[in-house]
Design an enzyme around this catalytic site. Structure first.
Site, PDB file in Angstrom:
ATOM      1  N   GLY A 191       9.911   0.497   0.552  1.00  0.00           N
ATOM      2  CA  GLY A 191      10.922   1.544   0.357  1.00  0.00           C
ATOM      3  C   GLY A 191      12.160   1.006  -0.348  1.00  0.00           C
ATOM      4  O   GLY A 191      12.716   1.653  -1.240  1.00  0.00           O
ATOM      5  N   ARG A 204       5.535 -10.797   6.717  1.00  0.00           N
ATOM      6  CA  ARG A 204       6.971 -10.520   6.903  1.00  0.00           C
ATOM      7  C   ARG A 204       7.643 -11.646   7.695  1.00  0.00           C
ATOM      8  O   ARG A 204       8.799 -11.979   7.454  1.00  0.00           O
ATOM      9  CB  ARG A 204       7.169  -9.199   7.631  1.00  0.00           C
ATOM     10  CG  ARG A 204       6.936  -8.042   6.705  1.00  0.00           C
ATOM     11  CD  ARG A 204       7.575  -6.792   7.245  1.00  0.00           C
ATOM     12  NE  ARG A 204       7.506  -5.771   6.237  1.00  0.00           N
ATOM     13  CZ  ARG A 204       7.300  -4.480   6.485  1.00  0.00           C
ATOM     14  NH1 ARG A 204       7.148  -4.059   7.712  1.00  0.00           N
ATOM     15  NH2 ARG A 204       7.268  -3.616   5.505  1.00  0.00           N
TER      16      ARG A 204
END
Ligand code: AMP
Length: 399
Positions: free
Chosen positions: A378, A40
């Protein structure tokens, strides 16, 4: 007709400006606070490095974990600040908080190319409440706002929604640009045939995505635990496989819709069945009709692997979310890895998203053979549902 567009960081003047960048630095940590997967952080380096080159004063903000709305050293961004120092080969100062006088003082002392990392946004309950006043306080720190946090794009929080209205100059970072561009290529103007591969545990978690995909794709494969609710709906006895009884009618409706739209919906024809969910379980390869009573299907079988891989031959665009089996356990991993190989060999535009799916791609070292791996689990599912993402909507301008 007015067209909606997003201005990206490379079209915004950053020189000497204080630039507040929302990034998703919510990385996994072990008990010694070592970062176990820095992906990330790596994925937002292009935006940070570009801002350095543009002589901006760089203020980074992120959440980490779930600190329940109050300061908690357990969830400090300190390990992230250290990691950033190493990969950028530059000093990165960690602020004691994300708002307040001390932070304002640190910002006022910044020189071009300096980097300040604000402490965990979720130390304030206002962040997750999308509180306007909290957004205004964050905005007071800077001249320009950039959102590069695709991983949290499906959440309306103060740092990615409320904050935006207080900026004259705002836009998306390079990660956001990539995610949005690839989404457009796959789902808005896809080269056809467009094939979706859906897997993972439950239909209930991906129902809206399935319903939306049926309207858009030319073919859809359903594997993983999800497949058994569909197979049950077709009247097969699937033993103890994962079935969501209350969704059998919905599965029938999805299959009827696919038929109506002439979308080919492929289900597994065979599976790796096991007598229990355990890597040491007794296993056998059976057709779907012959799963022994009390056994469960935990991976697609060899015939299905060939069927799915061959059915990708004509595809021009492939979107994949969710593993084909319990791939964390070696005896049930072949189906998922076969799909990774099929995508890696395909000349189609291949887009993979959802935490587990990208883990499988990385395990096979196939990341560079996939056109794009989405960083948002998500958020990626929300995109497959066809729903606007709140933090992307607020970046849109009309012109
Ligand atoms: P998801 O987060 O919905 O993509 O689900 C991922 C999880 O689905 C993985 O942890 C897999 O172990 C699990 N899974 C995949 N296939 C099966 C299956 N046939 N039965 C039970 N769980 C499965």
């Amino acid at each position: 007709m007015a067209i909606k567009y997003i201005k990206y960081i490379d079209k915004i003047n950053l020189k000497g400006k204080r630039v507040l960048i929302r990034v998703d630095l919510n990385v996994p940590l072990d008990k010694n606070k070592n970062i176990t997967d820095g992906n990330r952080i790596q994925s937002v380096l292009p935006t940070i490095n570009y801002s350095i080159k543009q002589d901006a004063k760089i203020i980074l903000m992120s959440h980490l974990g779930r600190p329940k709305g109050k300061p908690d050293t357990e969830f400090s961004l300190l390990p992230v600040a250290k990691y950033l120092c190493e990969v950028l080969q530059k000093k990165v100062i960690l602020a004691p908080d994300c708002i307040g006088q001390e932070v304002e003082k640190l910002v006022s002392e910044m020189q071009p190319r300096d980097i300040l990392l604000l402490e965990n946004l979720r130390f304030h309950p206002e962040e997750e409440k999308n509180d306007r006043e909290f957004g205004r306080k964050l905005a007071n720190l800077a001249d320009v706002y950039i959102n590069d946090a695709f991983g949290t794009a499906h959440r309306a929080h103060a740092s990615n929604v409320a904050v935006v209205e207080f900026f004259k100059e705002f836009g998306g970072g390079f990660l956001m640009k990539n995610e949005i561009e690839y989404f457009r290529k796959a789902m808005v103007e896809p080269a056809r045939p467009l094939v979706a591969i859906m897997g993972g545990a439950k239909v209930s978690e991906k129902l809206d995505a399935l319903e939306n995909l049926i309207q858009k794709v030319d073919k859809i494969f359903i594997g993983g635990g999800m497949a058994y609710t569909f197979l049950k709906a077709l009247g097969y006895d699937v033993g103890k496989s994962l079935v969501e009884g209350d969704l059998i009618e919905t599965a029938k409706m999805i299959m009827a819709k696919a038929k109506e739209r002439k979308v080919a919906l492929l289900l597994p024809v065979d599976c790796v069945a096991a007598d229990q969910l355990d890597s040491r379980a007794s296993t056998k390869i059976t057709s779907i009709q012959e799963i022994p009573p009390g056994w469960m299907g935990l991976d697609i079988g060899p015939a299905t692997r060939v069927l799915f891989a061959e059915s990708l031959a004509e595809a021009k665009t492939i979107v994949w979310n969710g593993p084909m089996g319990v791939f964390e356990m070696e005896p049930f991993s072949k189906g998922t890895f076969a799909m990774v190989e099929a995508l890696a060999e395909s000349s189609a535009l291949t887009i993979v998203g959802g935490g587990d799916t990208d883990v499988a791609v990385h395990k096979l070292n196939a990341a560079d053979k996939i056109s794009y791996i989405s960083t948002g689990g998500g958020a990626f599912i929300e995109i497959l549902k066809g729903k606007p993402l709140p933090s992307i909507s607020v970046l849109e301008r009309t012109g």
